[in-house]
Design a protein around this motif. Sequence first.
Motif, PDB file in Angstrom:
ATOM      1  N   ALA A 191       0.843  -1.200   0.000  1.00 28.05           N
ATOM      2  CA  ALA A 191       0.000   0.000   0.000  1.00 28.05           C
ATOM      3  C   ALA A 191       0.875   1.245   0.000  1.00 28.05           C
ATOM      4  CB  ALA A 191      -0.917   0.007   1.222  1.00 28.05           C
ATOM      5  N   LEU A 194      -1.138   7.257   0.061  1.00 27.27           N
ATOM      6  CA  LEU A 194      -2.526   7.680  -0.141  1.00 27.27           C
ATOM      7  C   LEU A 194      -3.494   6.564   0.251  1.00 27.27           C
ATOM      8  CD1 LEU A 194      -4.482   9.839  -1.104  1.00 27.27           C
ATOM      9  CD2 LEU A 194      -4.251   8.935  -3.432  1.00 27.27           C
ATOM     10  N   ARG A 195      -3.154   5.333  -0.086  1.00 27.34           N
ATOM     11  CA  ARG A 195      -4.025   4.219   0.271  1.00 27.34           C
ATOM     12  C   ARG A 195      -4.046   4.000   1.780  1.00 27.34           C
ATOM     13  NH1 ARG A 195      -3.895  -1.824  -2.492  1.00 27.34           N
ATOM     14  NH2 ARG A 195      -5.843  -2.573  -1.551  1.00 27.34           N
ATOM     15  N   VAL A 198      -6.388   6.659   3.179  1.00 28.80           N
ATOM     16  CA  VAL A 198      -7.809   6.452   2.889  1.00 28.80           C
ATOM     17  C   VAL A 198      -8.345   5.187   3.551  1.00 28.80           C
ATOM     18  CG1 VAL A 198      -9.482   6.058   1.034  1.00 28.80           C
ATOM     19  CG2 VAL A 198      -7.650   7.735   0.733  1.00 28.80           C
ATOM     20  N   ARG A 199      -7.565   4.105   3.527  1.00 28.24           N
ATOM     21  CA  ARG A 199      -8.066   2.813   3.993  1.00 28.24           C
ATOM     22  C   ARG A 199      -7.830   2.568   5.486  1.00 28.24           C
ATOM     23  NH1 ARG A 199      -9.067  -0.982  -0.019  1.00 28.24           N
ATOM     24  NH2 ARG A 199      -9.860   0.090  -1.858  1.00 28.24           N
TER      25      ARG A 199
END
Length: 302
Positions: A191, A194-195, A198-199
Amino acid sequence: MTAATTRQQRLRNINGVRPPGLPMRALKGLVLLTACLLVLVPFVVMISTSLASPEEIRAAGGYVLWPQDPSLAAYEAIFRGGVVTRATLVSIGVTVIGSGLSVTVVAMLAYGLSRPGSTFHRPLLLMVLFTMLFSAGMIPNYLLVKSLGLLDSYWSLILPTLVSGFQVVLMRAFFLAVPQELTDAARIDGAGELRILVRIMLPLSKAAIAVVALFNAVAYWNAFFNAVLYINSVEKWPLQLVVRTYSVDGADIAVDSAAEVIPPQQSLQMAIVIISLIPILLVYPFLQKHFAKGVIIGAVKG
């Protein structure tokens, strides 16, 4: 020995002090009741005056505590005029768009500043902290907005207050409290930053996001000074500027002047104020459960 006596002795043993007696508890209750009345009575007067008839307002000398014959004539006159309706839509649009953009930018900036190895981490953090101590001032802000071509634009109501240093520090403190093992495991799985934001970070930061969103929503909804400085067209006025203009200056811009019967000025003033309060009163209960948790983020270490 009764259960109440046993409980009082237990409290005295734990805290080392005698629990307050009945007179002290009664005094505290009286003080709290008085404080509640001081807060609620003006609000009740506003609602009652906005619903009162002209005869009741004249008989009461201006403001009514409890209307005998409530009427929605003031609200009908306001929405018939069109100015308040348009200003309400402007304020809703500015609040929704401004709050959404602000939460997004603040979360991204706070996440970047919470990563010690990020580029220019320390200089950017010092810049954010600097904005909490000093501000440019009204004239430089006006010249900046003018040079960017934002005068008489809705963006002039959003961009100048888009990022708050306090909110960045608040979100950063929460991101720093998230265990490092979670982000390390996500990076091992491939990951990107940004991921991860967000996650992982955002789903875990609902309390902080709720607090930041509430701060921004209240600020954008109640703001009128930026509109005074940057907005020249009456049709672009937000609701708070209409409230200020009508309530303070007494300008009859909120009602249809061609109407046969115009409600008293006190009813119109209170009705406009009530309209400006309703959205915040409707939104706050849904965010209140996160508010107490969010405001103490980063206050306790260890």
